[in-house]
Design an enzyme around this catalytic site. Structure first.
Site, PDB file in Angstrom:
ATOM      1  N   GLY A   1       0.797  -1.221   0.000  1.00  0.00           N
ATOM      2  CA  GLY A   1       0.000   0.000   0.000  1.00  0.00           C
ATOM      3  C   GLY A   1       0.824   1.263   0.000  1.00  0.00           C
ATOM      4  O   GLY A   1       0.338   2.336   0.338  1.00  0.00           O
TER       5      GLY A   1
ATOM      6  N   LYS B   1      -0.140   2.252  -4.401  1.00  0.00           N
ATOM      7  CA  LYS B   1      -0.648   3.605  -4.668  1.00  0.00           C
ATOM      8  C   LYS B   1      -0.342   4.072  -6.090  1.00  0.00           C
ATOM      9  O   LYS B   1      -1.114   4.808  -6.684  1.00  0.00           O
ATOM     10  CB  LYS B   1      -0.001   4.596  -3.695  1.00  0.00           C
ATOM     11  CG  LYS B   1      -0.626   4.587  -2.299  1.00  0.00           C
ATOM     12  CD  LYS B   1      -1.812   5.518  -2.257  1.00  0.00           C
ATOM     13  CE  LYS B   1      -2.408   5.683  -0.878  1.00  0.00           C
ATOM     14  NZ  LYS B   1      -2.832   4.467  -0.207  1.00  0.00           N
TER      15      LYS B   1
ATOM     16  N   ASP C   1      -8.149   6.644   1.755  1.00  0.00           N
ATOM     17  CA  ASP C   1      -7.075   7.350   2.453  1.00  0.00           C
ATOM     18  C   ASP C   1      -6.417   8.363   1.521  1.00  0.00           C
ATOM     19  O   ASP C   1      -6.501   8.246   0.292  1.00  0.00           O
ATOM     20  CB  ASP C   1      -6.021   6.352   2.967  1.00  0.00           C
ATOM     21  CG  ASP C   1      -5.417   5.499   1.851  1.00  0.00           C
ATOM     22  OD1 ASP C   1      -6.157   5.111   0.936  1.00  0.00           O
ATOM     23  OD2 ASP C   1      -4.202   5.225   1.895  1.00  0.00           O
ATOM     24  N   ASP C   2      -5.801   9.356   2.134  1.00  0.00           N
ATOM     25  CA  ASP C   2      -5.019  10.372   1.421  1.00  0.00           C
ATOM     26  C   ASP C   2      -5.776  11.034   0.273  1.00  0.00           C
ATOM     27  O   ASP C   2      -5.285  11.113  -0.868  1.00  0.00           O
ATOM     28  CB  ASP C   2      -3.707   9.760   0.889  1.00  0.00           C
ATOM     29  CG  ASP C   2      -2.807   9.317   2.029  1.00  0.00           C
ATOM     30  OD1 ASP C   2      -3.230   9.420   3.189  1.00  0.00           O
ATOM     31  OD2 ASP C   2      -1.679   8.864   1.763  1.00  0.00           O
TER      32      ASP C   2
ATOM     33  N   TYR D   1      -8.037   7.742   9.060  1.00  0.00           N
ATOM     34  CA  TYR D   1      -7.645   6.363   9.365  1.00  0.00           C
ATOM     35  C   TYR D   1      -6.697   6.243  10.549  1.00  0.00           C
ATOM     36  O   TYR D   1      -6.157   5.168  10.808  1.00  0.00           O
ATOM     37  CB  TYR D   1      -7.033   5.693   8.130  1.00  0.00           C
ATOM     38  CG  TYR D   1      -5.908   6.468   7.478  1.00  0.00           C
ATOM     39  CD1 TYR D   1      -4.610   6.390   7.958  1.00  0.00           C
ATOM     40  CD2 TYR D   1      -6.144   7.286   6.385  1.00  0.00           C
ATOM     41  CE1 TYR D   1      -3.583   7.103   7.372  1.00  0.00           C
ATOM     42  CE2 TYR D   1      -5.131   8.012   5.794  1.00  0.00           C
ATOM     43  CZ  TYR D   1      -3.853   7.921   6.288  1.00  0.00           C
ATOM     44  OH  TYR D   1      -2.840   8.634   5.707  1.00  0.00           O
TER      45      TYR D   1
ATOM     46  N   ASP E   1       8.238   4.804   2.461  1.00  0.00           N
ATOM     47  CA  ASP E   1       8.042   5.583   1.232  1.00  0.00           C
ATOM     48  C   ASP E   1       8.109   7.089   1.449  1.00  0.00           C
ATOM     49  O   ASP E   1       8.144   7.848   0.500  1.00  0.00           O
ATOM     50  CB  ASP E   1       6.709   5.195   0.548  1.00  0.00           C
ATOM     51  CG  ASP E   1       5.509   5.316   1.467  1.00  0.00           C
ATOM     52  OD1 ASP E   1       5.673   5.685   2.644  1.00  0.00           O
ATOM     53  OD2 ASP E   1       4.379   5.031   1.015  1.00  0.00           O
TER      54      ASP E   1
ATOM     55  N   ASN F   1       2.278  -2.675   6.003  1.00  0.00           N
ATOM     56  CA  ASN F   1       2.590  -1.975   4.749  1.00  0.00           C
ATOM     57  C   ASN F   1       4.081  -1.652   4.827  1.00  0.00           C
ATOM     58  O   ASN F   1       4.468  -0.657   5.408  1.00  0.00           O
ATOM     59  CB  ASN F   1       1.754  -0.689   4.678  1.00  0.00           C
ATOM     60  CG  ASN F   1       2.075   0.158   3.462  1.00  0.00           C
ATOM     61  OD1 ASN F   1       2.334  -0.364   2.375  1.00  0.00           O
ATOM     62  ND2 ASN F   1       2.056   1.477   3.625  1.00  0.00           N
TER      63      ASN F   1
HETATM   64  C1  GDL Z   1      -0.198   6.708   4.365  1.00  0.00           C
HETATM   65  C2  GDL Z   1      -0.791   5.929   3.255  1.00  0.00           C
HETATM   66  C3  GDL Z   1       0.129   4.825   2.758  1.00  0.00           C
HETATM   67  C4  GDL Z   1       1.596   5.186   2.879  1.00  0.00           C
HETATM   68  C5  GDL Z   1       1.862   5.473   4.330  1.00  0.00           C
HETATM   69  C6  GDL Z   1       3.307   5.780   4.686  1.00  0.00           C
HETATM   70  C7  GDL Z   1      -2.298   4.697   4.777  1.00  0.00           C
HETATM   71  C8  GDL Z   1      -3.673   4.200   5.037  1.00  0.00           C
HETATM   72  N1  GDL Z   1      -2.106   5.386   3.630  1.00  0.00           N
HETATM   73  O1  GDL Z   1      -0.831   7.535   4.910  1.00  0.00           O
HETATM   74  O2  GDL Z   1      -0.218   4.582   1.423  1.00  0.00           O
HETATM   75  O3  GDL Z   1       2.415   4.160   2.433  1.00  0.00           O
HETATM   76  O4  GDL Z   1       1.095   6.576   4.720  1.00  0.00           O
HETATM   77  O5  GDL Z   1       3.812   6.870   3.969  1.00  0.00           O
HETATM   78  O6  GDL Z   1      -1.421   4.485   5.565  1.00  0.00           O
END
Ligand code: GDL
Length: 690
Positions: free
Chosen positions: A21, A52, A128-129, A173, A239, A267
């Site tokens: 994710g 994403k 999200d986002d 979230y 990321d 994630n």
């Molecule tokens: C986020 C993003 C995710 C991302 C992470 C870390 C969620 C639900 N969404 O907000 O895609 O990888 O931060 O940067 O976590």
């Protein structure tokens, strides 16, 4: 409440596994297949497909998959099934969907129907986002954003025949996003009340990247959501920072959480292969049972979890990972190659039959990688809020060495303790270099290539610190890597983003010094003529404070005194003052023609000194400025202004009795004591080449 009904073992299994994710390059089909194998081996049961930056997952969510893409997805979904992994297909329509448009909802259904046709049975809608502001048409149709999302989600869920697994990711979230807080969030209350009970909800904890997730926090959110959440855990996600990688264990989530959650999906890092530890330790956590073994030495007593030790879980993971490093077996090599997955030209170890003759170079041999190497690697790239123990030890040692360094003159050498600690620090740096060498020679090149940028970066960082400590110890060229005449690009790391960071308060310019967080807010600004009186006052106050048994009036002046008293004006762009909330508390002044200032106080100094070091610098801080970083920043700026005038070097003077100043210049690392003929006895000159 739904919470207990849906908890582990009652309805459906505990969801455990991985969410792809993150932002950035998605994993390849081959890597995903490898992931399913690992999940099966380690007892994890779920994979949530949510990359994403996969076009058709988010940006072009309406677009149907082409025949070629369909073929790949069919193969992937079937591979997941083969390994007993539940493949959940997620779609993120939130960037531009109009929730109230039946046509849009039809697009969504059509797309998910297509994926259902590929054999997928579990789905997810992610919000999200995204912008929380609704378009006018939606505002008209729905009383809130939550109502809009819930309506579409329920409709799609029912359209798909109420799948056993259907996940919803809210826009709020994590607790930090909830206004005013979790228990009073109208968004979460609406989601909790209106979302059909068969839909599970993703939650990242108190923050996007949660340091700890407590049982109480999960009880609180579960009561609002009316169900136990599935944790989308970003603890290993990297990321958001290209210099960080997380190889520490799954940690700071008590196993008491397990019966209170519907599941946990991690994630992890964008790089596939380094996720071995993240996923392996999550699997250990999910299997946690009370363990009578010795307690974890790494944790505080109050944090002891009787069922899970992060330290032991890490050792287990690293032991298995070592085997993978040492194997040339390229996982999944028989599968169809992805075009982005480049094969190295040579994957087998060289089998040269060349035997060196007498007097010739022996063949290069590399020692094999060890478990200790991997422990060190994990310590250096541990977790978002915590360095591993060796990394902490290195930082503490460096901090001590910089704070306890004495002026390294012929008379005042570093103490025995300082030298012994410097040696320990050097040994730790050497271990990093050796680890790097053994890693670069590990047979499994895929893991290495994923790690390469990170290990190179840490090796450089460690090298810089190592050279600096040598300089403090009086060995090595003065700060050769810190203030170089012809810097290489790696001397100023981090690109433009690093440049911006260094300009903000709290990030020293090439600041190698670690200090407790600043409690005061400082402002550095250019000196203006009206500051003359305040500068004089600071100068006098510090003179009084530094006055020993011999009154200063009777002692020969320092050349730089005339800059502080205002008898000589600083050169253009070469004067800065420091202010805190009380007022001016320090200054740094420079003159590019020191010779004229020396003449003014009738100091007889040989011309050769001024040829090599034509500029003069002085800095003064009131005692209330306990944080040395602002002064270091000012000196850094002055040196760069002086350098831009073409000056070859700068010097400063201090009295032997002024230990604070001596320590300060010494800690900078760039200034070294110089011998100046005719210098009055109690004065010490230090200089730096530019
Ligand atoms: C986020 C993003 C995710 C991302 C992470 C870390 C969620 C639900 N969404 O907000 O895609 O990888 O931060 O940067 O976590």
């Amino acid at each position: 409440m739904e919470t207990s009904r849906r908890a582990r073992g009652q309805e459906g299994r505990f969801i455990s596994g991985v969410v792809e994710g993150f932002y950035g390059r998605p994993w390849t089909m081959e890597q995903r297949t490898e992931l399913f194998k690992r999940e099966q081996r380690w007892g994890l049961n779920t994979y949530l497909y949510a990359p994403k930056d996969d076009y058709k997952h988010r940006m072009y969510w309406r677009d149907m998959y082409s025949a070629a893409e369909a073929e790949q997805l069919v193969a992937l979904i079937s591979a997941a099934k083969q390994h007993d992994v539940d493949f959940i297909y997620a779609i993120s329509p939130g960037l531009d969907i109009t929730f109230s448009s039946p046509k849009e909802v039809a697009f969504l259904k059509r797309k998910l129907d297509q994926v259902k046709g590929f054999g997928c049975r579990s789905f997810s809608l992610l919000f999200d986002d995204i912008e929380a502001e609704m378009c006018p048409a939606d505002k008209e149709a729905f009383s809130s954003f939550a109502h809009a999302q819930v309506a579409v989600t329920n409709e799609v869920y029912q359209h798909l025949g109420e799948p056993d697994t259907f996940l919803f990711c809210p826009t709020d979230y994590c607790a930090r996003f909830c206004k005013p807080n979790v228990s009073q969030s109208s968004y979460l209350h609406t989601v909790g009340e209106k979302l059909l009970p068969g839909v599970d909800i993703l939650w990242t904890g108190p923050k996007v990247v949660s340091h700890k997730i407590s049982v109480e926090s999960i009880e609180e959110v579960s009561s609002v959501l009316k169900r136990a959440p599935v944790i989308w855990d970003n603890i290993h996600a990297n990321d958001y920072d290209p210099q960080r990688l997380f190889l520490g264990p799954f940690k700071d989530r008590p196993t008491e959480l397990i019966p209170k959650l519907r599941g946990v999906l991690t994630n992890p890092n964008c790089e596939f292969y380094p996720n071995f530890v993240a996923i392996h330790t999550l699997a250990t956590w999910c299997k946690a049972t009370a363990d009578e073994g010795p307690r974890d030495v790494e944790m505080d007593d109050e944090e002891q979890d009787p069922c899970y030790s992060p330290h032991k879980a890490l050792t287990l993971a690293l032991t298995d990972w070592l085997q993978e490093f040492l194997s040339t077996d390229q996982p999944g090599a028989h599968l169809k190659k992805d075009s982005t997955d480049e094969e190295p030209m040579q994957t087998d170890k060289g089998d040269s039959s060349y035997v060196p003759g007498p007097g010739e170079n022996p063949l290069y041999t590399a020692e094999p990688l060890t478990l200790d190497d991997l422990k060190l690697l994990s310590d250096l790239f541990y977790l978002p809020y915590e360095h591993g123990s060796t990394a902490r030890a290195m930082l503490q040692q460096l901090d001590w060495l910089t704070n306890n360094s004495r002026a390294a003159t012929a008379e005042t050498d570093q103490t025995a303790e300082w030298c012994s600690r410097a040696q320990q620090f050097d040994d730790m740096c050497e271990a990093v270099v050796q680890m790097f060498n053994r890693l670069s020679n590990a047979p499994n090149r895929r893991i290495l290539y994923d790690l390469y940028n990170y290990i190179c970066d840490i090796k450089s960082g460690v090298g810089l610190a190592r050279a600096y400590v040598k300089t403090l110890g009086g060995r090595g060229r003065p700060s050769v890597q810190l203030l170089n005449e012809e810097p290489e690009p790696w001397d100023f790391r981090g690109g433009l983003s690093g440049e911006f960071q260094r300009m903000l308060p709290g990030h020293g310019n090439r600041d190698l010094f670690r200090h407790p967080p600043m409690t005061a807010v400082y402002c550095i600004r250019p000196y203006c003529p009206e500051d003359k009186v305040a500068v004089q006052m600071i100068f006098r106050e510090m003179q009084k404070a530094g006055e020993g048994k011999v009154p200063l009036m009777t002692q020969p002046p320092l050349i730089c005194d005339s800059l502080s008293t205002g008898d000589i004006s600083p050169s253009p762009q070469c004067a800065l003052v420091l202010e805190d909330e009380i007022g001016m508390c320090g200054y740094a002044l420079a003159l590019t023609d020191a010779k004229s200032a020396a003449a003014k106080i009738q100091r007889a100094t040989s011309d050769s000194v001024f040829e090599e070091f034509p500029s003069l610098i002085t800095v003064q801080m009131l005692p209330r400025v306990t944080d040395p970083s602002p002064a270091k920043r000012m000196i850094g700026q002055l040196l760069s202004s002086i350098r831009s005038t073409g000056s070859r070097g700068a010097f400063c003077e201090s009295r032997h009795s002024d230990q604070r100043k001596l320590d300060f210049y010494t800690e900078l690392g760039s200034f070294k004591p110089i011998k100046v003929a005719g210098l009055p006895q109690d004065i010490l000159a230090m200089a730096t080449s530019l």
